[in-house]
Motif scaffolding. Structure first.
Motif, PDB file in Angstrom:
ATOM      1  N   THR A  51       0.842  -1.199   0.000  1.00 55.44           N
ATOM      2  CA  THR A  51       0.000   0.000   0.000  1.00 55.44           C
ATOM      3  C   THR A  51       0.874   1.245   0.000  1.00 55.44           C
ATOM      4  N   TYR A  53       0.140   5.666   0.604  1.00 55.92           N
ATOM      5  CA  TYR A  53      -0.627   6.911   0.623  1.00 55.92           C
ATOM      6  C   TYR A  53       0.333   7.995   0.168  1.00 55.92           C
ATOM      7  N   THR A  62      -4.245   7.117  -2.773  1.00 59.68           N
ATOM      8  CA  THR A  62      -3.875   5.949  -1.984  1.00 59.68           C
ATOM      9  C   THR A  62      -3.911   4.765  -2.930  1.00 59.68           C
ATOM     10  N   GLU A  89      -8.328   4.947   6.906  1.00 62.42           N
ATOM     11  CA  GLU A  89      -6.921   4.898   6.510  1.00 62.42           C
ATOM     12  C   GLU A  89      -6.718   3.613   5.712  1.00 62.42           C
ATOM     13  N   GLU A  91      -4.651   2.438   3.577  1.00 61.59           N
ATOM     14  CA  GLU A  91      -3.326   1.816   3.480  1.00 61.59           C
ATOM     15  C   GLU A  91      -2.964   1.045   4.742  1.00 61.59           C
ATOM     16  N   VAL A  92      -3.643   1.340   5.839  1.00 62.03           N
ATOM     17  CA  VAL A  92      -3.435   0.622   7.106  1.00 62.03           C
ATOM     18  C   VAL A  92      -4.561  -0.387   7.328  1.00 62.03           C
ATOM     19  N   ASP A  93      -5.794   0.078   7.156  1.00 64.81           N
ATOM     20  CA  ASP A  93      -6.971  -0.737   7.485  1.00 64.81           C
ATOM     21  C   ASP A  93      -7.106  -1.998   6.639  1.00 64.81           C
ATOM     22  N   LYS A  95      -4.457  -3.468   4.619  1.00 60.73           N
ATOM     23  CA  LYS A  95      -3.229  -4.220   4.332  1.00 60.73           C
ATOM     24  C   LYS A  95      -3.323  -5.614   4.936  1.00 60.73           C
TER      25      LYS A  95
END
Length: 127
Positions: A51, A53, A62, A89, A91-93, A95
């Motif tokens: 990912t 952002y 993103t 988020e 790229e975090v949520d 991955k």
């Protein structure tokens, strides 16, 4: 006799409606096959393996790459900065999650992608 004819007509009409709905549903494919569906609406599924952002880039995109990480990615989900808040988020949520996204498949520099505008276009699959 008249009641059975009306009942048969209702059943046939419902059947036609259901068949129409099923035929209009976009195909569900794996990320690796998306290159064969450029310009078509489809649901693409795969695991988010890398990912990014790009907050400082134009449009603050993103990127979620499915099944193979950048730069060897086979499919990318793009969420532009203006729509990002709708997804938290990403790229975090997302991955490491297996997701499916629905939309028109485009090609950017030879790599298929779908641009998401609404959270309804994406679902997380249970693993």
């Amino acid at each position: 006799m008249r009641r059975s004819a009306v009942g048969l007509c209702v059943i046939l009409a419902l059947g036609a409606i259901i068949l129409s709905i099923l035929q209009s549903a976009p195909p569900v494919i794996e990320a690796e096959r998306a290159k064969d569906y450029i310009g078509q609406k489809a649901t693409v599924c795969g695991k988010v393996v890398s990912t990014k952002y790009a907050a400082a880039s134009r449009g603050s995109p993103t990127f979620l790459n499915l099944d193979r990480p950048y730069p060897d990615h086979v499919f990318t989900v793009v969420i532009w900065g203006g729509d990002r808040a709708k997804f938290g988020e990403p790229e975090v949520d997302y991955k490491g999650e297996r997701i499916c996204v629905t939309g028109e498949i485009e090609s950017y520099r030879g790599v298929p992608q779908i641009v998401l505008k609404k959270p309804e276009q994406m679902r997380v699959e249970k693993q």
